[in-house]
Every structure is written in C-alpha cells, then in structure tokens.
Design a protein around this motif. Structure first.
Motif, short mmCIF file in Angstrom:
data_model
loop_
_atom_site.label_atom_id
_atom_site.label_comp_id
_atom_site.label_asym_id
_atom_site.label_seq_id
_atom_site.Cartn_x
_atom_site.Cartn_y
_atom_site.Cartn_z
N PRO A 59 33.44 26.53 53.68
CA PRO A 59 32.41 26.18 52.70
C PRO A 59 33.00 26.10 51.29
O PRO A 59 34.08 26.63 51.03
N PRO A 60 32.31 25.46 50.38
CA PRO A 60 32.78 25.41 48.99
C PRO A 60 32.88 26.83 48.42
O PRO A 60 32.12 27.72 48.81
N PRO A 61 33.82 27.06 47.51
CA PRO A 61 33.97 28.41 46.96
C PRO A 61 32.75 28.82 46.14
O PRO A 61 32.08 27.99 45.52
N VAL A 62 32.48 30.12 46.15
CA VAL A 62 31.35 30.66 45.40
C VAL A 62 31.60 30.57 43.90
O VAL A 62 30.69 30.34 43.11
N ARG A 63 32.86 30.74 43.50
CA ARG A 63 33.21 30.69 42.09
C ARG A 63 34.41 29.79 41.89
O ARG A 63 35.04 29.34 42.86
N SER A 64 34.74 29.53 40.66
CA SER A 64 35.86 28.63 40.36
C SER A 64 37.16 29.22 40.91
O SER A 64 37.36 30.45 40.89
N PRO A 65 38.05 28.36 41.38
CA PRO A 65 39.32 28.85 41.94
C PRO A 65 40.14 29.63 40.92
O PRO A 65 40.19 29.29 39.74
N THR A 66 40.78 30.68 41.40
CA THR A 66 41.72 31.49 40.60
C THR A 66 42.96 31.71 41.45
O THR A 66 43.07 31.20 42.56
N ILE A 67 43.86 32.52 40.94
CA ILE A 67 45.08 32.82 41.70
C ILE A 67 44.88 34.00 42.65
O ILE A 67 45.81 34.38 43.35
N SER A 68 43.69 34.59 42.64
CA SER A 68 43.44 35.80 43.43
C SER A 68 42.33 35.59 44.44
O SER A 68 41.38 34.83 44.20
N LEU A 69 42.45 36.30 45.57
CA LEU A 69 41.46 36.22 46.64
C LEU A 69 41.08 37.62 47.12
O LEU A 69 41.89 38.54 47.09
N LYS A 70 39.83 37.73 47.60
CA LYS A 70 39.40 38.90 48.36
C LYS A 70 39.12 38.42 49.78
O LYS A 70 38.30 37.52 49.98
N ILE A 71 39.81 39.00 50.74
CA ILE A 71 39.68 38.58 52.13
C ILE A 71 39.05 39.72 52.92
O ILE A 71 39.52 40.87 52.86
N GLU A 72 37.99 39.42 53.67
CA GLU A 72 37.22 40.46 54.35
C GLU A 72 37.09 40.20 55.85
O GLU A 72 37.53 39.18 56.34
N ARG A 73 36.47 41.19 56.53
CA ARG A 73 36.15 41.15 57.97
C ARG A 73 37.37 41.36 58.87
O ARG A 73 37.41 40.90 60.00
N PHE A 74 38.36 42.10 58.36
CA PHE A 74 39.48 42.45 59.24
C PHE A 74 39.01 43.46 60.27
O PHE A 74 38.16 44.30 60.00
N LEU A 75 39.59 43.37 61.44
CA LEU A 75 39.26 44.28 62.52
C LEU A 75 40.55 44.76 63.15
O LEU A 75 41.38 43.97 63.60
N ARG A 76 40.75 46.09 63.15
CA ARG A 76 41.97 46.64 63.74
C ARG A 76 41.91 46.54 65.27
O ARG A 76 40.83 46.41 65.84
N PRO A 77 43.11 46.63 65.93
CA PRO A 77 44.40 47.00 65.36
C PRO A 77 45.22 45.79 64.91
O PRO A 77 45.20 44.75 65.55
N PHE A 78 45.91 45.96 63.79
CA PHE A 78 46.90 45.00 63.34
C PHE A 78 47.79 45.73 62.33
O PHE A 78 47.44 46.81 61.83
N THR A 79 48.95 45.17 62.06
CA THR A 79 49.88 45.80 61.12
C THR A 79 49.81 45.08 59.79
O THR A 79 49.52 43.88 59.72
N ILE A 80 50.09 45.82 58.74
CA ILE A 80 50.12 45.22 57.40
C ILE A 80 51.25 44.21 57.31
O ILE A 80 51.12 43.19 56.63
N LYS A 81 52.34 44.47 58.02
CA LYS A 81 53.45 43.51 58.02
C LYS A 81 52.99 42.17 58.57
O LYS A 81 53.29 41.11 58.01
N ALA A 82 52.22 42.20 59.67
CA ALA A 82 51.73 40.95 60.26
C ALA A 82 50.78 40.24 59.31
O ALA A 82 50.80 39.00 59.19
#
Length: 208
Positions: free
Chosen positions: A13-36
């Motif tokens: 979908p279109p972004p909620v706000r104007s594009p920037t260099i930073s993102l917040k990414i949500e809905r991660f579900l373990r298990p996974f590694t930070i390296k991956a």
C-alpha cells in the motif's frame, strides 16, 4: 496450499507518511536470528542504525538514503518472513530522529554501527565485517566518584560482632558425651569451703 500462497502477488500500500531514510518493521514472529534479519535488511541498502526489541517483535532501521529505505519497504511489506512459521510483515517510514532516540534510550539492544553495514550486493568491504554481533554492548564503567563512595561506605561499616561457640565460653569434660561447665572463681571456692566447714562443725555439735 503453500505454493498457491507464494504465487499470490504481494500488495504494497502507499506509505502512511512521506518517505524517509528510516523504517519501523513489525509483526516478526520467532524463532529467527538477528543475523538472518540483518542479512535480509542489507539486501536492499546499507544499514546505518539498527535496533530490535528484546522479544523480537519489531525493529527500527536507518539506511544511507531514502531510495534504499523505499526499496526495503517495497521488498518487505506483506512479505511472509521467516518463510516457515512467519507472518506478513508491515514496514512504514518513521522520523530518523525517532530511531535515534530509541537507539540511544535502549542501548542494551542497539546495534549502532560506526562502520555501517554495507549493501549485501556491494563488492566493497569484507563479508566478515558486514555482519556485526547482536550481543548487547558492554556498559561503561561507573564514575570514579561513585566507586570512591562505595569504598567509603564499606570502610565506615561497623565490624561484624564475633561469634562465640560453646568451646569458647565453657570448659568441657574429656569423656563423651561432653559436659560443658564453668570453673568457679576464687571467691566462689572460698565461700563454698567456708560453708562446708560450718556444716561440718554443726554436725559435730549436733552429735554431742
């Protein structure tokens, strides 16, 4: 069923706000590694800042350019990750200052690379240096004044009272079981001898 899901087109979908260099990414579900996860994020840009919460549900990431952040959002939005057991991710632009504040306020989970993580497809830099450990950074040593205060408090404490045992307080018989007793003082011995002498004299008088 799984193959059908993989063939469905992802909707970004279109972004909620104007594009920037930073993102917040949500809905991660373990298990996974930070390296991956960092390997996934580095596929679309060079990571400048990265932070993830302790239970690994969401993360903040700052890239070198708006184009890299936009490419990452397009690549991750509604992407099922991890492939096995993961959920559809949500990625939205955030203020870079917000990312900086989160990183500075949560230093235990911060991976703030002075040497930024290069683009995964970049030919510059060593691969071994591109992935940094996700372990918490060591906290700085306490101020010298605080250390001195602890030493002063320790020196001002009163010494702990000595603990005495029965062997310290009493004498005991050699035969077992031991019988503990206190020896009489000279005054007590003199008093007992005097009393014994009086008793013997009284007994002699009573026989007369």
């Amino acid at each position: 069923m799984a193959n059908g899901e993989n063939k469905r087109p992802r909707i970004v979908p279109p972004p909620v706000r104007s594009p920037t260099i930073s993102l917040k990414i949500e809905r991660f579900l373990r298990p996974f590694t930070i390296k991956a996860l960092k390997e996934l994020l580095s596929e679309t840009g060079t990571i400048r800042y990265f932070w993830i919460d302790q239970i690994k549900t969401h993360c903040y990431v700052t890239y070198s350019s708006v184009e890299e952040a936009t490419a990452t959002r397009n690549a991750l939005y509604n992407l099922k990750w991890p492939i096995i057991g993961g959920r559809l991710l949500i990625a939205e632009f955030v203020d870079p200052e917000e990312v900086k504040l989160v990183c500075e306020g949560q230093s235990a989970n911060l991976i703030n690379a002075p040497n930024p993580m290069p683009h995964k497809n970049s030919t510059q830099g060593s691969p071994s240096l591109s992935l940094q450990s996700s372990s918490a950074q060591s906290l700085p040593p306490p101020p010298q004044s605080a250390a001195k205060t602890k030493q002063t408090l320790a020196s001002d404490r009163e010494p702990e009272p000595a603990i005495y045992t029965l062997d310290d307080l009493f004498k005991k018989t050699r035969a077992k079981p031991h019988i503990y007793y206190l020896p009489l003082t000279e005054e007590q011995v003199t008093s007992k001898l005097s009393a014994k002498g009086r008793d013997q004299q009284n007994q002699k008088v009573s026989h007369l």
